[in-house]
Design a protein around this motif. Sequence first.
Motif, mmCIF file in Angstrom:
data_model
loop_
_atom_site.group_PDB
_atom_site.id
_atom_site.type_symbol
_atom_site.label_atom_id
_atom_site.label_comp_id
_atom_site.label_asym_id
_atom_site.label_seq_id
_atom_site.Cartn_x
_atom_site.Cartn_y
_atom_site.Cartn_z
ATOM 1 N N ASN A 58 0.695 -1.196 0.054
ATOM 2 C CA ASN A 58 -0.042 0.030 -0.035
ATOM 3 C C ASN A 58 0.932 1.378 -0.108
ATOM 4 O O ASN A 58 1.729 1.610 1.019
ATOM 5 C CB ASN A 58 -0.930 0.062 1.400
ATOM 6 N N PRO A 59 0.768 2.256 -1.052
ATOM 7 C CA PRO A 59 1.739 3.134 -1.183
ATOM 8 C C PRO A 59 1.443 4.234 -0.084
ATOM 9 O O PRO A 59 2.247 4.938 0.287
ATOM 10 C CB PRO A 59 1.337 3.814 -2.605
ATOM 11 N N THR A 60 0.152 4.330 0.438
ATOM 12 C CA THR A 60 -0.128 5.480 1.203
ATOM 13 C C THR A 60 0.452 5.364 2.599
ATOM 14 O O THR A 60 0.153 6.252 3.176
ATOM 15 C CB THR A 60 -1.727 5.702 1.174
ATOM 16 N N GLN A 61 0.947 4.220 2.916
ATOM 17 C CA GLN A 61 1.431 4.136 4.163
ATOM 18 C C GLN A 61 2.993 4.092 4.422
ATOM 19 O O GLN A 61 3.312 3.981 5.657
ATOM 20 C CB GLN A 61 0.718 2.832 4.977
ATOM 21 N N PHE A 62 3.383 4.421 3.310
ATOM 22 C CA PHE A 62 5.072 4.816 3.303
ATOM 23 C C PHE A 62 5.391 6.184 3.141
ATOM 24 O O PHE A 62 4.676 6.855 2.294
ATOM 25 C CB PHE A 62 5.667 3.830 2.044
#
Length: 279
Positions: A58-62
């Motif tokens: 999931n890109p939004t949690q990095f």
Amino acid sequence: MEIFVTKSALSASLDELKKQKKVIGFVPTMGALHDGHLSLINIAREQSDVVVCSIFVNPTQFNDPSDLEKYPRPVEADIEKLKSVNCDILFLPPVHEMYQQGESWHIDLGYLEHILEGKSRPGHYQGVTQVVKKFFDIVKPDIAFFGQKDFQQVLILRKMTEMLEIPVNIVMCPIKRESDGLALSSRNIHLSEVERRNALALSAALQTTKDHFQEKDLASLKEEAVAFLNASEGIDLDYFEIYDAATLKPAESKEIESIIALVAARSGETRLIDNMILN
């Protein structure tokens, strides 16, 4: 095992199973599966009729693009592992299936979002809640299974489901460890032999704290663990805290029903977290 890559195909299949009154168990993952993940599938297997696993980095949690870039993605190996534990359904969506251009999300998680992992990784839990809410909307599971290693995440997801009145039971499953105590993590593959050996300081500090819980006061336990970790070769300590496990606020006394010690540190370039219930 059936594999779906679109929300519509997965939802259609699950709708049929729900008409048959099947209990749907859900295990969301970011892949790079290890025995810790597989233990979640096994627990889900015991408590559900149908086990759905998702693999989605999931890109939004990095908050660090390089961390996202180097996150391991051994999809073929992951599929074989899921088959070996009789997972029923794998959801393997591409990013564009989960996110629209210019999408935004914010949920008020209170102080829980700004301590420990939230303090070290600003925005991380907004990304976690955003994607898990999406998965809950798609899968509509009866039960969702998460590992205790991400203890703060479990509390945050329970809070989100209460706030948004999502009818899912969140089950927290025990941490799986190597025989020498190291908590299993997808990030462990980045550790060199020396870094892995150094990383054992985290579980050692937690175990020592637990072993001396009865005879020492909380302040001394924390002080000694921090001193031990700061003196440990190759370890760059982020935090070691002793908190009330129900609220994630500092434990003021040993009378609290459940007290947890939580640690985060880097061994080399790899950031690791671990925790242990003390009483």
